[in-house]
Design an enzyme around this catalytic site. Structure first.
Site, mmCIF file in Angstrom:
data_model
loop_
_atom_site.group_PDB
_atom_site.id
_atom_site.type_symbol
_atom_site.label_atom_id
_atom_site.label_comp_id
_atom_site.label_asym_id
_atom_site.label_seq_id
_atom_site.Cartn_x
_atom_site.Cartn_y
_atom_site.Cartn_z
ATOM 1 N N SER A 1 33.009 -26.127 -24.298
ATOM 2 C CA SER A 1 32.964 -25.810 -25.729
ATOM 3 C C SER A 1 33.718 -24.528 -26.037
ATOM 4 O O SER A 1 33.942 -23.677 -25.164
ATOM 5 C CB SER A 1 31.514 -25.662 -26.200
ATOM 6 O OG SER A 1 31.043 -24.342 -26.005
ATOM 7 N N ASP A 2 34.088 -24.352 -27.285
ATOM 8 C CA ASP A 2 34.611 -23.075 -27.744
ATOM 9 C C ASP A 2 33.458 -22.078 -27.823
ATOM 10 O O ASP A 2 32.282 -22.441 -27.728
ATOM 11 C CB ASP A 2 35.297 -23.241 -29.107
ATOM 12 C CG ASP A 2 36.489 -22.302 -29.268
ATOM 13 O OD1 ASP A 2 36.471 -21.219 -28.657
ATOM 14 O OD2 ASP A 2 37.427 -22.657 -30.001
#
Length: 355
Positions: free
Chosen positions: A242-243
């Site tokens: 994920s970011d």
């Protein structure tokens, strides 16, 4: 490392190569003392692109490593062999200090001229971006991951370039990507090229892909995007990373969920690893309550550990500080970087379009 059992860290430090290698080695010594001895993986944002200075989250420590054109400049050379050589040299510098992962390349297509992150892309053309992406994966990772490789986290799936009104999804007013003209598949094409080239990991963007799926949530929470498209249709078998901060900051579409519920939704969607979150207790609680199965956790653990084993850091996670000092920004690398800068220069001519 020993209390939270976290093993992936982003390195934003700007210091001498010798100091960096020594410090990262000290962290690996701590990790080696743990029950399972799982080594740390240090990742970085780009370090090798000529610029005015460090931009947190975009470029790290500009000026410390050999200085090549930015990604737009590399693409402007139209020379995939040069780009592959750049990636190989950058990887050699990374590995010499103990960095074995990278939060790049950014292969979003720059189709919205107002978007603030165009400078980190390879331009607006899907064909050119595909060719450059393949060269970058080959250069950084090699034909397969090994002791000289840097594992890439390609971003931002499925393409953050067509930001609504040019606003970026780091902010609530920019949380939608719009893909006008039915061009969603065009933006996905570079990611297919990255997957075919063997990219180790892919990072979904914060954005909600407006009108693309039935669930209006950010990509890392979106099962249609991660499990349906990325894993199912495109055949990606690597890590979905994920970011940063998707459980507490950029929580688009899941604002009304608790932090624990956000973890669950992202894991159910197919996300394997959460960036910039140091709260594994939420995942532990979900498993203990039976809301996330051991099998699902093991599925992500296998993907994550497979990359670590392939990199060889279980056998040897350490870097040689003296080698780092001799390698980073050495004269030969700088000469090649300067030649690439010259080749990247583009002369614009006015054929009557402008006054």
């Amino acid at each position: 490392v020993l209390k939270l059992h976290i093993r992936q860290f982003i390195n934003r430090v700007n210091t001498s190569p010798k100091t960096m290698a020594s410090w990262l080695n000290a962290v690996q010594e701590i990790a080696e003392r743990s029950r399972l001895g799982v080594p740390a993986l240090f990742v970085t944002n780009p370090r090798n692109h000529l610029g005015s200075g460090m931009a947190v989250g975009i470029d790290e420590a500009a000026g410390s490593f050999s200085q090549w054109p930015g990604t737009l400049g590399l693409a402007a050379t139209r020379d995939a062999a040069l780009v592959e050589e750049f990636a190989r040299i950058a990887a050699e510098e990374y590995v010499s200090v103990g960095i074995r992962g990278a939060y790049h390349p950014q292969i979003d297509l720059a189709t919205e001229p107002r978007w603030g992150r165009i400078s980190g892309t390879l331009g607006e053309d899907a064909d050119l971006t595909c060719a450059m992406t393949e060269a970058l994966v080959r250069g950084f990772q090699g034909r397969e991951l090994g002791p000289k490789s840097v594992a890439l986290v390609v971003k931002h799936f499925p393409g953050g370039g067509p930001a609504d009104d040019g606003h970026d999804s780091h902010f609530a007013y920019g949380k939608f990507d719009v893909y006008p003209g039915g061009n969603f598949d065009y933006h996905v094409r570079p990611f297919k090229a990255a997957i075919d080239a063997g990219a180790a990991a892919i990072m979904p963007y914060y954005s909600i892909p407006q009108g693309i799926t039935n669930d209006p949530v950010g990509n890392a929470f979106n099962r249609e995007i991660i499990t349906g498209l990325l894993r199912g249709k495109l055949g990606f078998k690597g890590v979905v990373n994920s970011d940063s901060g998707i459980t507490t900051s950029m929580v688009w579409g899941v604002e009304d969920l608790t932090v624990e519920q956000r973890y669950k939704k992202a894991i159910d969607a197919g996300t394997d690893l959460f960036s910039n979150d140091a709260t594994p207790e939420f995942v532990v609680n979900l498993v203990r309550k039976g809301e996330i199965s051991d099998e699902r956790v093991n599925e992500s653990a296998r993907r994550i550990l497979r990359v670590r084993f392939a990199l060889g850091i279980f056998e040897n996670p350490y870097a040689d500080p003296d080698v780092a000092e001799r390698t980073v920004r050495n004269r030969g690398f700088e000469q090649k970087a300067l030649a690439a800068q010259r080749k990247s220069i583009v002369l614009l001519s006015n054929a009557g379009v402008l006054p």
